[in-house]
Motif scaffolding. Structure first.
Motif, PDB file in Angstrom:
ATOM      1  N   ILE A   1      80.162  60.480  37.437  1.00 56.37           N
ATOM      2  CA  ILE A   1      79.643  61.856  37.353  1.00 56.37           C
ATOM      3  C   ILE A   1      79.513  62.462  38.755  1.00 56.37           C
TER       4      ILE A   1
ATOM      5  N   LYS B   1      82.715  63.457  40.399  1.00 54.17           N
ATOM      6  CA  LYS B   1      83.384  64.612  39.816  1.00 54.17           C
ATOM      7  C   LYS B   1      82.592  65.912  40.029  1.00 54.17           C
ATOM      8  N   CYS B   2      81.376  65.792  40.547  1.00 54.22           N
ATOM      9  CA  CYS B   2      80.585  66.998  40.798  1.00 54.22           C
ATOM     10  C   CYS B   2      81.242  67.818  41.911  1.00 54.22           C
ATOM     11  N   PRO B   3      81.080  69.138  41.853  1.00 48.65           N
ATOM     12  CA  PRO B   3      81.596  69.939  42.958  1.00 48.65           C
ATOM     13  C   PRO B   3      80.772  69.707  44.230  1.00 48.65           C
TER      14      PRO B   3
ATOM     15  N   CYS C   1      74.342  70.605  38.675  1.00 46.23           N
ATOM     16  CA  CYS C   1      75.081  70.876  39.909  1.00 46.23           C
ATOM     17  C   CYS C   1      75.957  72.086  39.612  1.00 46.23           C
ATOM     18  N   ASP C   2      75.739  73.174  40.328  1.00 46.51           N
ATOM     19  CA  ASP C   2      76.501  74.386  40.067  1.00 46.51           C
ATOM     20  C   ASP C   2      76.345  74.735  38.566  1.00 46.51           C
ATOM     21  N   THR C   3      77.411  74.931  37.848  1.00 45.67           N
ATOM     22  CA  THR C   3      77.288  75.272  36.421  1.00 45.67           C
ATOM     23  C   THR C   3      77.175  74.043  35.526  1.00 45.67           C
ATOM     24  N   MET C   4      77.214  72.857  36.123  1.00 40.09           N
ATOM     25  CA  MET C   4      77.158  71.629  35.316  1.00 40.09           C
ATOM     26  C   MET C   4      75.739  71.307  34.879  1.00 40.09           C
ATOM     27  N   ASN C   5      75.626  70.794  33.682  1.00 40.35           N
ATOM     28  CA  ASN C   5      74.331  70.534  33.094  1.00 40.35           C
ATOM     29  C   ASN C   5      74.434  69.278  32.248  1.00 40.35           C
ATOM     30  N   LEU C   6      73.845  68.196  32.712  1.00 38.77           N
ATOM     31  CA  LEU C   6      74.010  66.915  32.022  1.00 38.77           C
ATOM     32  C   LEU C   6      72.659  66.405  31.572  1.00 38.77           C
TER      33      LEU C   6
END
Lengths: 369, 369
Positions: free
Chosen positions: A77, A80-82, A100-105
């Motif tokens: 993960i 692969k994060c920006p 992270c940025d637009t990612m939401n886990l």
């Protein structure tokens, strides 16, 4: 727990500690990384019970806490994060939110309290050595260490011996010995420990190898600790006396050969296809004459001959070796020319320099010619 | 037979033909390379009965002849030879002597007459295409070809269709279709053949990919022949009619999305760790709204969300896909922006450009949301 770090910092830290995450284990918690933000710093830890790695990473702690998370999943993960800030939040039921940025886990972590602690060990004065030198010493010796499942536990480790300002490292298996000696910048109290080969190989992967970057090495009764670049590596030592090799080392010789290292390496390497497929294992033969060694290898595949120019001192000799053992040693030697010292076709060959900064001892193979 | 060539020339030729040496076979002769010096040129050949590769190498023929030699062994030996002239001599009992500098190798070859010949095929006018373009066409389509053991033999191949000055290549499996169209420099008579995917992949490995280096492609009833750089590759064709895809291609859509390719790729790729370890297979969901796609993936590992900015034309849509299929297609598209065309959540998504130079068709996965 709530922390925020840059993706690059987190990624570097995770990559470092992943080296201590065991491949297979029955304890699920060992497949995790511990994220410890209970103090003033963010600390990542992995621990396979033999070797433990801690890496301190930069970041801000918004809420103190502790959690464990599956190491390989987390590594994927984070990779692969920006290239942005990563925030990790874990509530008291271990519901974990990584953004992270637009990612939401949203995943479930594990209680950090269950993670096996790396022992806190009182430290004395460290031995100081550059990353470059330590990495080289490991590369030039660990290839000789026996596999982890060897009968003789001592052979799965490597001797590190400090004698004043001299550091000696010794590794051996049933057929060969590798010895490296270096001068340290200052003198230290004498030490003699056996470090697991696996630990040394993991450390070599993490060292950046800089000549100006220093490693502090702490020795305790049961552990060795390496500290560098915000990273701490703790390894158990192998208990017991290391195999006594002094009686195997000798300066006597009947035949001394001086030869260009690369040329000898290439020519022995060229013989190795003769062991192709199911060819019966055969040694190669060195037929040492006045200015030349004739190299020969006969297997079920066919017969091959090579020749290498040398300068010889002493008697002619016909002697056989396992090609891999010879190649392994030549591969790690940086010198342009090497000296081979031999007594007869049943006694080991010593590859060494004049100063004794390296000694590679290789047992010959019995040949009837 | 007695020939002499430079090591570099021989090594390049052997490397090229090795691509047609089968991995495992019950016919020992097929694991060989044929060295043919019966004519005026030295020709290396390998042939796995599906694909045959011939490479003409520079060198001198001192004694005409023909022999076969174990391909992988020969490859290893030639690779390890110094950069010098290599002489290969084979007597009439196939005792073979390979010499290079001080190296002297003696092995047993095999009769070249036993080696299965590559069929000599009458050739018409070739279709001419640059190495660069052919290599790109292969890279951008063969990933869709079904595995060699697929039930439908036709799906293990790829359609090559020439229509005037248009070359179309089509590959498909059960879940997707890849189509590439390019304009050739001139018009040719119409052709329609199915080339085995394996042959195309081997050819791609050998092509240097130069934009100025041309490939001549010859079409016959049962074979396709590629000629370039002293190399000839002959592959059998797959017999029969290719699957009719025309009825699956449509220009209708209810939803059109324009999106930055790299950004979409990265965000879908970021979802893939959710399939970590034994997580049950789940599709990712695209929730297409006015200016944004919400990406979602829920598995036993956890739940992940991402978002990507888009320009949308038409209706909102919620649709699910296998992440790998989408990533595979986006990976080979060179354009910075791509258009996705969809009708509803049960109909395929078309990724294509305005000119139809590429069309990737991907079936959705049924979702209940």
């Amino acid at each position: 727990m709530k922390i925020t770090c840059s993706q690059s910092e987190l990624s570097k830290g995770v990559k470092t500690v992943l080296n201590a995450v065991p491949g297979r284990t029955t304890m699920a918690i060992l497949e995790c990384i511990l994220i410890d933000a209970t103090g003033d710093q963010i600390k990542l830890t992995a621990n396979d019970m033999e070797i433990g790695i801690e890496s301190i990473i930069e970041g801000t702690i918004e809420e103190k806490g502790l959690m464990a998370i599956d190491a390989r999943f987390f590594g994927q993960i984070i990779n692969k994060c920006p290239d942005n800030d990563v925030t990790i939040y874990c509530d008291d039921k271990y519901h974990t939110f990584i953004t992270c940025d637009t990612m939401n886990l949203n995943i479930t972590g594990m209680p950090g309290e269950d993670y096996p602690k790396i022992p806190v060990i009182p430290r004395n004065e460290p031995v100081i050595i550059s990353q470059f030198t330590l990495k080289e010493l490991i590369r030039q010796t660990t290839f000789t260490i026996s596999e982890a499942n060897a009968n003789n536990k001592m052979m799965t480790g490597e001797l590190m011996e400090i004698n004043g300002d001299n550091l000696k490292m010794v590794a051996l298996d049933k057929y060969r010995i590798s010895i490296r000696n270096i001068k340290l910048k200052e003198s230290y109290p004498n030490k003699k420990v056996v470090v697991p080969g696996k630990a040394l190989n993991e450390i070599a992967k993490i060292l950046n190898g800089g000549t100006e970057d220093m490693v502090e090495v702490f020795f305790t009764d049961n552990h060795i600790i390496f500290e560098f670049d915000n990273t701490t590596i703790v390894s158990r030592l192998i208990e017991g006396e290391f195999i006594n090799i002094e009686h195997m080392i000798s300066n006597d010789y009947e035949t001394k050969v001086k030869v260009n290292k690369k040329r000898l390496y290439d020519k022995i390497d060229r013989l190795t296809p003769m062991l192709f497929k199911d060819a019966e294992y055969k040694p190669f033969i060195m037929d040492i004459k006045e200015n030349v060694i004739d190299l020969r290898m006969n297997t079920t595949v066919g017969a091959m001959k090579e020749q290498v120019d040398i300068t010889k001192d002493g008697k002619d000799l016909v002697i056989g070796f396992n090609s891999k053992l010879f190649i392994d040693a030549l591969k790690v030697i940086d010198e342009e020319e090497v000296n081979l010292y031999m007594v007869n076709h049943r006694s080991p060959c010593f590859i060494k320099d004049e100063e004794g900064s390296f000694i590679y001892v290789i047992l010959p193979v019995n040949i009837q010619e």
